[in-house]
Design a protein around this motif. Sequence first.
Motif, PDB file in Angstrom:
ATOM      1  N   GLY A  31      11.882  -9.773  -4.525  1.00 50.82           N
ATOM      2  CA  GLY A  31      10.618 -10.324  -4.987  1.00 50.82           C
ATOM      3  C   GLY A  31       9.974  -9.437  -6.036  1.00 50.82           C
ATOM      4  N   ILE A  32       8.798  -9.816  -6.469  1.00 53.22           N
ATOM      5  CA  ILE A  32       8.064  -9.077  -7.503  1.00 53.22           C
ATOM      6  C   ILE A  32       7.079  -8.135  -6.837  1.00 53.22           C
ATOM      7  N   ARG A  33       7.208  -6.848  -7.138  1.00 53.64           N
ATOM      8  CA  ARG A  33       6.269  -5.852  -6.620  1.00 53.64           C
ATOM      9  C   ARG A  33       5.229  -5.568  -7.702  1.00 53.64           C
ATOM     10  N   LEU A  34       4.001  -5.910  -7.432  1.00 53.24           N
ATOM     11  CA  LEU A  34       2.944  -5.711  -8.428  1.00 53.24           C
ATOM     12  C   LEU A  34       2.718  -4.232  -8.724  1.00 53.24           C
ATOM     13  N   THR A  35       3.076  -3.375  -7.778  1.00 45.87           N
ATOM     14  CA  THR A  35       2.914  -1.932  -7.985  1.00 45.87           C
ATOM     15  C   THR A  35       3.849  -1.397  -9.067  1.00 45.87           C
ATOM     16  N   ASP A  36       4.915  -2.124  -9.371  1.00 49.02           N
ATOM     17  CA  ASP A  36       5.855  -1.646 -10.384  1.00 49.02           C
ATOM     18  C   ASP A  36       5.223  -1.637 -11.774  1.00 49.02           C
ATOM     19  N   THR A  37       4.315  -2.572 -12.033  1.00 49.83           N
ATOM     20  CA  THR A  37       3.703  -2.660 -13.365  1.00 49.83           C
ATOM     21  C   THR A  37       2.238  -2.246 -13.379  1.00 49.83           C
ATOM     22  N   HIS A  38       1.613  -2.199 -12.204  1.00 47.69           N
ATOM     23  CA  HIS A  38       0.173  -1.933 -12.147  1.00 47.69           C
ATOM     24  C   HIS A  38      -0.180  -0.668 -11.385  1.00 47.69           C
ATOM     25  N   GLY A  39       0.713  -0.216 -10.520  1.00 49.80           N
ATOM     26  CA  GLY A  39       0.366   0.860  -9.601  1.00 49.80           C
ATOM     27  C   GLY A  39      -0.313   0.288  -8.367  1.00 49.80           C
ATOM     28  N   LEU A  40      -0.817   1.160  -7.517  1.00 52.03           N
ATOM     29  CA  LEU A  40      -1.466   0.703  -6.286  1.00 52.03           C
ATOM     30  C   LEU A  40      -2.695  -0.133  -6.606  1.00 52.03           C
ATOM     31  N   LEU A  41      -2.858  -1.224  -5.900  1.00 49.33           N
ATOM     32  CA  LEU A  41      -4.005  -2.110  -6.099  1.00 49.33           C
ATOM     33  C   LEU A  41      -5.181  -1.636  -5.245  1.00 49.33           C
ATOM     34  N   ASN A  42      -6.392  -1.795  -5.756  1.00 46.78           N
ATOM     35  CA  ASN A  42      -7.553  -1.538  -4.914  1.00 46.78           C
ATOM     36  C   ASN A  42      -7.864  -2.803  -4.106  1.00 46.78           C
ATOM     37  N   TRP A  43      -8.861  -2.702  -3.223  1.00 42.97           N
ATOM     38  CA  TRP A  43      -9.153  -3.830  -2.340  1.00 42.97           C
ATOM     39  C   TRP A  43      -9.575  -5.078  -3.120  1.00 42.97           C
ATOM     40  N   ASN A  44     -10.329  -4.894  -4.199  1.00 44.25           N
ATOM     41  CA  ASN A  44     -10.799  -6.044  -4.969  1.00 44.25           C
ATOM     42  C   ASN A  44      -9.649  -6.747  -5.682  1.00 44.25           C
ATOM     43  N   GLU A  45      -8.703  -5.971  -6.186  1.00 43.31           N
ATOM     44  CA  GLU A  45      -7.528  -6.556  -6.826  1.00 43.31           C
ATOM     45  C   GLU A  45      -6.648  -7.261  -5.795  1.00 43.31           C
ATOM     46  N   GLY A  82       0.831  -1.188   0.000  1.00 46.01           N
ATOM     47  CA  GLY A  82       0.000   0.000   0.000  1.00 46.01           C
ATOM     48  C   GLY A  82       0.866   1.238   0.000  1.00 46.01           C
ATOM     49  N   PRO A  83       0.267   2.422   0.032  1.00 47.46           N
ATOM     50  CA  PRO A  83       1.048   3.665  -0.074  1.00 47.46           C
ATOM     51  C   PRO A  83       2.064   3.845   1.047  1.00 47.46           C
ATOM     52  N   ASP A  84       1.778   3.295   2.241  1.00 48.38           N
ATOM     53  CA  ASP A  84       2.702   3.442   3.361  1.00 48.38           C
ATOM     54  C   ASP A  84       3.870   2.466   3.304  1.00 48.38           C
ATOM     55  N   GLU A  85       3.798   1.474   2.397  1.00 43.50           N
ATOM     56  CA  GLU A  85       4.836   0.439   2.377  1.00 43.50           C
ATOM     57  C   GLU A  85       5.647   0.418   1.092  1.00 43.50           C
ATOM     58  N   LEU A  86       5.451   1.404   0.224  1.00 40.13           N
ATOM     59  CA  LEU A  86       6.135   1.372  -1.073  1.00 40.13           C
ATOM     60  C   LEU A  86       7.652   1.363  -0.911  1.00 40.13           C
ATOM     61  N   GLU A  87       8.172   2.239  -0.056  1.00 37.64           N
ATOM     62  CA  GLU A  87       9.619   2.303   0.138  1.00 37.64           C
ATOM     63  C   GLU A  87      10.129   1.040   0.829  1.00 37.64           C
ATOM     64  N   LEU A  88       9.389   0.569   1.816  1.00 39.21           N
ATOM     65  CA  LEU A  88       9.776  -0.657   2.506  1.00 39.21           C
ATOM     66  C   LEU A  88       9.868  -1.824   1.537  1.00 39.21           C
ATOM     67  N   ALA A  89       8.899  -1.942   0.637  1.00 41.18           N
ATOM     68  CA  ALA A  89       8.870  -3.069  -0.303  1.00 41.18           C
ATOM     69  C   ALA A  89      10.067  -3.058  -1.252  1.00 41.18           C
ATOM     70  N   LYS A  90      10.613  -1.875  -1.520  1.00 48.38           N
ATOM     71  CA  LYS A  90      11.760  -1.785  -2.427  1.00 48.38           C
ATOM     72  C   LYS A  90      13.002  -2.448  -1.844  1.00 48.38           C
ATOM     73  N   SER A  91      13.024  -2.620  -0.519  1.00 45.60           N
ATOM     74  CA  SER A  91      14.194  -3.226   0.128  1.00 45.60           C
ATOM     75  C   SER A  91      14.067  -4.741   0.268  1.00 45.60           C
ATOM     76  N   ILE A  92      12.954  -5.300  -0.237  1.00 45.26           N
ATOM     77  CA  ILE A  92      12.682  -6.727  -0.064  1.00 45.26           C
ATOM     78  C   ILE A  92      12.724  -7.419  -1.422  1.00 45.26           C
TER      79      ILE A  92
END
Length: 318
Positions: free
Chosen positions: A224-238, A212-222
């Motif tokens: 794996g595949i970040r879905l936000t890199d190709t899709h942007g922020l996901l909504n709840w249904n996604e 989510g928006p609060d974890e974008l920077e944190l996720a960059k240090s882990i």
Amino acid sequence: MPPDARRILVIKHGAFGDVIQAEGALRDIRENHPDAHIAVLTMRAYRALIGRSPFIDEVIVDERAPRWRLDRMWRLRTELRAHDFDMVYDLQNSSRTAFYFRWMLRDRRWSGTAKGCSHPHRAKDPKKIRTLDRLAGQLEDAGLTVRHTRKPDVSWLADDVTALLEKAHVAGPYIVLVPGCSARHPQKRWPHYDRLAEKLIAAGHTVVMAPGPDELELAKSIPGIRLTDTHGLLNWNELAGVFKDARFVVGNDTGPSHLAAHIGTEGLALFGSYSPAERTGIIRDNFGVIEVEDLEALPVERVFDEVTRRLEAHSNSV
């Protein structure tokens, strides 16, 4: 049960995990009132999520204005009374909703903990009782038959995310990591997801994150595949769709972990001393927990071994 309830208001402001856990209660309210018009009063952040529920007819947004803003309180009172509700199920049971009972809808039948309401619920030990048991007890006290409240199932929330996963080059089974949580509760974050991801990838697993928006920077240090890199922020249904298709989910004590647990995905939540896992209702047949006093001291090896054990146990049972 009020058999003649024609127009019902359910109050559930939040937070996200609590809204998810109320799914079974909404289903039970619908089954007990099959012909009633059911509206849910909630916060704007959860309007779209609750609006997707197949068990309700309407969502009313409560901006939760300060109670000293009498003009806005009067406006909300006018709106609620115009709906002519004849039964209220207060699933929030907060000081705010008790205020609503006293000053807005005192003449309506009301299920909850507000003093003086017509269908009172008094949990023996509200600080220790599990959330789902508390909800079930409240509905039972109101005379409802309860079949779903203790077993919420939000699989209806999930979108088809096949194209989203293909765009991110996610092929085959994958494990989702939920390394973040509310920015207000950093003590709920286990700080070693980077090393867990490394061990999972080395063991041949595909690791996916949908921060989510609060974890974008944190996720960059882990890794794996970040879905936000190709899709942007996901909504709840996604996000629900990503969890539903996942082989396993590992997360903190946070709303998305509750979503994964109640969508039926196999998973594991990591809890520190902030809140007891048993009380949150996240523990299911498909979703376990590791609970420790100090999250920072929780070894990566223990988490990895528990993920591996649960994956093997699930593979052997299917």
